[in-house]
Design a protein around this motif. Structure first.
Motif, mmCIF file in Angstrom:
data_model
loop_
_atom_site.group_PDB
_atom_site.id
_atom_site.type_symbol
_atom_site.label_atom_id
_atom_site.label_comp_id
_atom_site.label_asym_id
_atom_site.label_seq_id
_atom_site.Cartn_x
_atom_site.Cartn_y
_atom_site.Cartn_z
ATOM 1 N N VAL A 1 0.862 -1.180 0.000
ATOM 2 C CA VAL A 1 0.000 0.000 0.000
ATOM 3 C C VAL A 1 0.897 1.228 0.000
ATOM 4 N N PHE A 2 0.703 2.084 -1.001
ATOM 5 C CA PHE A 2 1.556 3.260 -1.175
ATOM 6 C C PHE A 2 0.727 4.536 -1.087
ATOM 7 N N ASN A 3 1.348 5.574 -0.572
ATOM 8 C CA ASN A 3 0.811 6.918 -0.709
ATOM 9 C C ASN A 3 1.104 7.428 -2.116
ATOM 10 N N PRO A 4 0.397 8.472 -2.567
ATOM 11 C CA PRO A 4 0.654 8.997 -3.912
ATOM 12 C C PRO A 4 2.080 9.470 -4.145
ATOM 13 N N ASP A 5 2.814 9.799 -3.064
ATOM 14 C CA ASP A 5 4.203 10.244 -3.238
ATOM 15 C C ASP A 5 5.187 9.080 -3.305
ATOM 16 N N GLY A 6 4.692 7.840 -3.266
ATOM 17 C CA GLY A 6 5.546 6.672 -3.360
ATOM 18 C C GLY A 6 5.958 6.061 -2.046
ATOM 19 N N SER A 7 5.709 6.737 -0.951
ATOM 20 C CA SER A 7 6.048 6.168 0.358
ATOM 21 C C SER A 7 5.044 5.078 0.735
ATOM 22 N N SER A 8 5.517 4.130 1.549
ATOM 23 C CA SER A 8 4.641 3.055 2.005
ATOM 24 C C SER A 8 3.766 3.529 3.146
#
Length: 330
Positions: free
Chosen positions: A241-248
């Motif tokens: 599951v990722f945030n839109p900025d690529g972080s988990s």
């Protein structure tokens, strides 16, 4: 299902007639007028149903060698190949086999939706191989900035949603090279996930070098931050599951006990207003996860699914009591 029947008549004295001719009756409901329609190759993806011309009736779209589209009554949506002898062809671009469904969203701010499709090119190599297309639904023209190129085939259905907060739908899809790809509505990459300027759309590595990622991503606001998160299955056995900025998202990835080849389902299962994630792993069972990655009590439930194309879970309120139930074929 077809059943064979014979009928006899019995009078008040108990005398029975000879049997009638055999009657063959099906239990399937009759087809609507104008249906079925024929495609041009096998239909592997689920048909997409949407009102793409804004007339109040639904159209039916499916990849079948070509992108095909019909009105609700079976009439051809447009003559996309300028050939009156063919039926249903939406565009002559992006031919050569479809293994996933078409997606519909709003990508340019005009009144009409856009369509996103990914040909595989498995039947004959073509110049359209390994490209992700977006078309305007009203006239079949290609959306500016598209198509975009991917290095390998995509058998997952693209997921569309506003990941950048501009009111337009962006596109994410896992690819067979083991990476998740993502683009803004205008075709620019969401993030530079590999820090390589010559690639386009690389978002994140999904932990399995021999990708064959058949499961599609899901988009949902899991943590109530008013941003969509990207929920992605992986053949490596983890759910990302990722945030839109690529972080988990904290708590992810979660090990699911086996390859996760089907798509996840997201919905509020316990009525608390927060979404849960349902995912099934090959040879491991079905899990229910919280938005923070915790496994719900009583899960996983063992279920025998396997192979390259296992069925995905679905959620529905089956009994009208206001709570979603999980349907998982085996």
């Amino acid at each position: 299902t077809l059943y064979d029947y014979q009928v006899t008549a019995v009078d008040s004295s108990g005398n029975e007639s000879e049997p009638s001719l055999v009657l063959q009756v099906g239990t399937n409901p009759p087809s609507l007028s104008g249906w079925p329609r024929m495609g041009y190759e096998g239909m592997y993806g689920t048909p997409t149903v949407a009102d793409i011309d804004l007339d109040g009736d639904y159209e039916v779209l499916v990849g079948s060698g070509q992108v095909c589209c019909w009105h609700h009554d079976g009439r051809e949506y447009m003559d996309g190949d300028n050939d009156p002898s063919t039926d249903g062809i939406f565009t002559t671009q992006a031919v050569g086999g479809y293994r996933a469904s078409l997606a519909v969203g709003e990508m340019d701010g005009d009144p009409y939706p856009e369509l996103v499709g990914i040909p595989w090119g498995s039947y004959a190599p073509t110049d359209d191989e390994f490209r992700v297309y977006a078309w305007n639904a009203d006239d079949g023209s290609v959306v500016p900035g598209w198509p975009v190129v991917v290095p390998d085939f995509c058998w997952a259905t693209p997921a569309l949603g506003d990941l950048t907060g501009d009111g337009l739908d962006d596109v994410v899809v896992p690819c067979a090279d083991g990476y998740l790809y993502g683009w803004q509505s205008n075709g620019a990459e969401l993030i530079d996930g590999d820090e390589i300027a010559t690639t386009s759309g690389v978002f994140a590595y999904l932990g399995w070098p021999y990708g064959y990622q058949y499961g599609s991503a899901a988009l949902a606001d899991l943590d109530e931050d008013l941003e969509l998160e990207i929920i992605v299955p992986s053949r490596c056995g983890s759910l990302y599951v990722f945030n839109p900025d690529g972080s988990s998202v904290p708590g992810f990835p979660v090990w699911c006990g086996g390859p996760v080849i089907g798509s996840p389902a997201v919905g509020d299962l316990d009525g608390d207003g927060a979404p849960e994630i349902v995912v099934t792993a090959n040879d491991a069972g079905t899990l229910v996860l919280s938005a923070s990655g915790e496994t719900f009590p009583g899960w996983p439930v063992p279920i025998e699914v396997g192979g390259d194309f296992p069925p995905s879970p679905s959620l529905a309120d089956l009994d009208g009591r206001g709570l979603l139930k999980i349907v998982q074929p085996d």
